[in-house]
Write a protein that holds these residues in place. Structure first.
Motif, PDB file in Angstrom:
ATOM      1  N   MET A   1      57.078 -65.038   9.746  1.00 15.37           N
ATOM      2  CA  MET A   1      57.652 -63.714   9.929  1.00 15.37           C
ATOM      3  C   MET A   1      59.147 -63.781   9.634  1.00 15.37           C
ATOM      4  O   MET A   1      59.862 -64.587  10.208  1.00 15.37           O
ATOM      5  N   LYS A   2      59.592 -62.938   8.735  1.00 13.14           N
ATOM      6  CA  LYS A   2      60.997 -62.909   8.362  1.00 13.14           C
ATOM      7  C   LYS A   2      61.777 -61.944   9.248  1.00 13.14           C
ATOM      8  O   LYS A   2      61.280 -60.892   9.613  1.00 13.14           O
ATOM      9  N   THR A   3      63.019 -62.330   9.517  1.00 19.85           N
ATOM     10  CA  THR A   3      63.913 -61.409  10.198  1.00 19.85           C
ATOM     11  C   THR A   3      64.370 -60.353   9.192  1.00 19.85           C
ATOM     12  O   THR A   3      64.199 -60.531   7.977  1.00 19.85           O
ATOM     13  N   LEU A   4      64.965 -59.307   9.696  1.00 22.92           N
ATOM     14  CA  LEU A   4      65.501 -58.271   8.821  1.00 22.92           C
ATOM     15  C   LEU A   4      66.549 -58.874   7.886  1.00 22.92           C
ATOM     16  O   LEU A   4      66.556 -58.605   6.684  1.00 22.92           O
ATOM     17  N   GLY A   5      67.410 -59.696   8.432  1.00 18.72           N
ATOM     18  CA  GLY A   5      68.449 -60.338   7.626  1.00 18.72           C
ATOM     19  C   GLY A   5      67.876 -61.202   6.517  1.00 18.72           C
ATOM     20  O   GLY A   5      68.357 -61.173   5.379  1.00 18.72           O
TER      21      GLY A   5
ATOM     22  N   TYR B   1      63.534 -51.730  14.238  1.00 15.28           N
ATOM     23  CA  TYR B   1      63.234 -51.363  15.623  1.00 15.28           C
ATOM     24  C   TYR B   1      62.636 -52.529  16.401  1.00 15.28           C
ATOM     25  O   TYR B   1      62.978 -52.753  17.563  1.00 15.28           O
ATOM     26  N   SER B   2      61.739 -53.265  15.785  1.00 16.74           N
ATOM     27  CA  SER B   2      61.088 -54.370  16.498  1.00 16.74           C
ATOM     28  C   SER B   2      62.107 -55.435  16.895  1.00 16.74           C
ATOM     29  O   SER B   2      62.000 -56.029  17.978  1.00 16.74           O
ATOM     30  N   GLU B   3      63.105 -55.676  16.036  1.00 16.04           N
ATOM     31  CA  GLU B   3      64.138 -56.649  16.395  1.00 16.04           C
ATOM     32  C   GLU B   3      65.007 -56.139  17.544  1.00 16.04           C
ATOM     33  O   GLU B   3      65.400 -56.917  18.409  1.00 16.04           O
ATOM     34  N   LYS B   4      65.306 -54.846  17.545  1.00 21.21           N
ATOM     35  CA  LYS B   4      66.091 -54.280  18.657  1.00 21.21           C
ATOM     36  C   LYS B   4      65.337 -54.446  19.979  1.00 21.21           C
ATOM     37  O   LYS B   4      65.908 -54.833  20.992  1.00 21.21           O
ATOM     38  N   ILE B   5      64.039 -54.149  19.944  1.00 21.41           N
ATOM     39  CA  ILE B   5      63.223 -54.253  21.153  1.00 21.41           C
ATOM     40  C   ILE B   5      63.084 -55.710  21.579  1.00 21.41           C
ATOM     41  O   ILE B   5      63.257 -56.043  22.755  1.00 21.41           O
ATOM     42  N   ALA B   6      62.794 -56.584  20.623  1.00 26.66           N
ATOM     43  CA  ALA B   6      62.629 -58.006  20.937  1.00 26.66           C
ATOM     44  C   ALA B   6      63.908 -58.584  21.527  1.00 26.66           C
ATOM     45  O   ALA B   6      63.859 -59.375  22.476  1.00 26.66           O
ATOM     46  N   ASP B   7      65.046 -58.182  20.984  1.00 29.06           N
ATOM     47  CA  ASP B   7      66.313 -58.679  21.492  1.00 29.06           C
ATOM     48  C   ASP B   7      66.534 -58.253  22.942  1.00 29.06           C
ATOM     49  O   ASP B   7      67.012 -59.028  23.765  1.00 29.06           O
ATOM     50  N   LYS B   8      66.169 -57.006  23.258  1.00 24.40           N
ATOM     51  CA  LYS B   8      66.345 -56.510  24.630  1.00 24.40           C
ATOM     52  C   LYS B   8      65.406 -57.200  25.624  1.00 24.40           C
ATOM     53  O   LYS B   8      65.738 -57.370  26.788  1.00 24.40           O
ATOM     54  N   LEU B   9      64.208 -57.573  25.160  1.00 22.76           N
ATOM     55  CA  LEU B   9      63.189 -58.094  26.068  1.00 22.76           C
ATOM     56  C   LEU B   9      63.000 -59.605  26.030  1.00 22.76           C
ATOM     57  O   LEU B   9      62.175 -60.138  26.767  1.00 22.76           O
TER      58      LEU B   9
ATOM     59  N   PHE C   1      74.680 -58.720   8.036  1.00 22.59           N
ATOM     60  CA  PHE C   1      73.284 -58.283   8.129  1.00 22.59           C
ATOM     61  C   PHE C   1      72.371 -59.440   7.741  1.00 22.59           C
ATOM     62  O   PHE C   1      71.381 -59.724   8.413  1.00 22.59           O
ATOM     63  N   GLU C   2      72.708 -60.101   6.636  1.00 23.16           N
ATOM     64  CA  GLU C   2      71.873 -61.182   6.122  1.00 23.16           C
ATOM     65  C   GLU C   2      71.837 -62.387   7.060  1.00 23.16           C
ATOM     66  O   GLU C   2      70.855 -63.119   7.091  1.00 23.16           O
ATOM     67  N   LYS C   3      72.902 -62.587   7.823  1.00 24.30           N
ATOM     68  CA  LYS C   3      72.963 -63.701   8.779  1.00 24.30           C
ATOM     69  C   LYS C   3      72.457 -63.304  10.159  1.00 24.30           C
ATOM     70  O   LYS C   3      72.529 -64.090  11.103  1.00 24.30           O
ATOM     71  N   ASN C   4      71.958 -62.070  10.277  1.00 26.26           N
ATOM     72  CA  ASN C   4      71.481 -61.535  11.553  1.00 26.26           C
ATOM     73  C   ASN C   4      72.565 -61.507  12.627  1.00 26.26           C
ATOM     74  O   ASN C   4      72.276 -61.612  13.812  1.00 26.26           O
ATOM     75  N   GLU C   5      73.807 -61.351  12.195  1.00 26.98           N
ATOM     76  CA  GLU C   5      74.921 -61.249  13.137  1.00 26.98           C
ATOM     77  C   GLU C   5      75.176 -59.803  13.535  1.00 26.98           C
ATOM     78  O   GLU C   5      75.786 -59.549  14.568  1.00 26.98           O
TER      79      GLU C   5
ATOM     80  N   LEU D   1      62.623 -51.732  -1.617  1.00 26.22           N
ATOM     81  CA  LEU D   1      61.799 -52.232  -0.515  1.00 26.22           C
ATOM     82  C   LEU D   1      61.196 -51.039   0.226  1.00 26.22           C
ATOM     83  O   LEU D   1      61.738 -49.931   0.174  1.00 26.22           O
ATOM     84  N   SER D   2      60.126 -51.286   0.936  1.00 28.28           N
ATOM     85  CA  SER D   2      59.504 -50.230   1.729  1.00 28.28           C
ATOM     86  C   SER D   2      60.448 -49.822   2.859  1.00 28.28           C
ATOM     87  O   SER D   2      60.791 -50.639   3.724  1.00 28.28           O
ATOM     88  N   GLU D   3      60.858 -48.561   2.840  1.00 24.10           N
ATOM     89  CA  GLU D   3      61.730 -48.049   3.895  1.00 24.10           C
ATOM     90  C   GLU D   3      61.031 -48.165   5.250  1.00 24.10           C
ATOM     91  O   GLU D   3      61.635 -48.570   6.244  1.00 24.10           O
ATOM     92  N   SER D   4      59.761 -47.835   5.271  1.00 25.20           N
ATOM     93  CA  SER D   4      58.980 -47.893   6.502  1.00 25.20           C
ATOM     94  C   SER D   4      58.938 -49.313   7.068  1.00 25.20           C
ATOM     95  O   SER D   4      59.147 -49.525   8.265  1.00 25.20           O
ATOM     96  N   ASP D   5      58.694 -50.300   6.210  1.00 21.88           N
ATOM     97  CA  ASP D   5      58.641 -51.695   6.670  1.00 21.88           C
ATOM     98  C   ASP D   5      59.978 -52.151   7.235  1.00 21.88           C
ATOM     99  O   ASP D   5      60.027 -52.841   8.256  1.00 21.88           O
ATOM    100  N   LEU D   6      61.063 -51.763   6.571  1.00 21.60           N
ATOM    101  CA  LEU D   6      62.384 -52.153   7.069  1.00 21.60           C
ATOM    102  C   LEU D   6      62.695 -51.487   8.403  1.00 21.60           C
ATOM    103  O   LEU D   6      63.270 -52.111   9.296  1.00 21.60           O
TER     104      LEU D   6
END
Length: 102
Positions: free
Chosen positions: A1-5, A67-75, A36-40, A57-62
């Protein structure tokens, strides 16, 4: 699984472009794209849409990744994450039904 960055960096490398050129094309500061690319840092939704269009790139996928990274970071250090996500999903459904009734 790739990060957004990682996804953004791979897309740039596949186009064989340097940060400076991408920055000029999408009107986002080069140092921001690097972060962004370094996930900073996370792009804004507007920046994310611009990058998705530029990289084709798929806008929906990005957006899902964003959102999933924001949620994962919080939890990430929270107990009962599965239960929290389950309840949150139920609340979202409830809010949508309430909005549709108005």
């Amino acid at each position: 699984m790739k990060t957004l960055g990682e996804t953004l960096k791979c897309a740039r490398e596949e186009k064989e472009m340097i940060l400076r050129k991408v920055a000029a094309e999408v009107d986002i500061d080069q140092s921001l794209i690097s972060k962004f690319e370094k996930n900073e840092r996370k792009p804004t939704m507007e920046q994310l849409v611009r990058l998705a269009k530029f990289y084709a790139l798929s806008e929906s996928d990005l957006i899902i990744n964003w959102y999933s990274e924001k949620i994962a970071d919080k939890l990430k250090y929270t107990e009962s994450t599965s239960e929290i996500l389950k309840v949150a999903e139920e609340k979202i459904k409830y809010y949508k039904t309430q909005a549709n009734e108005k």
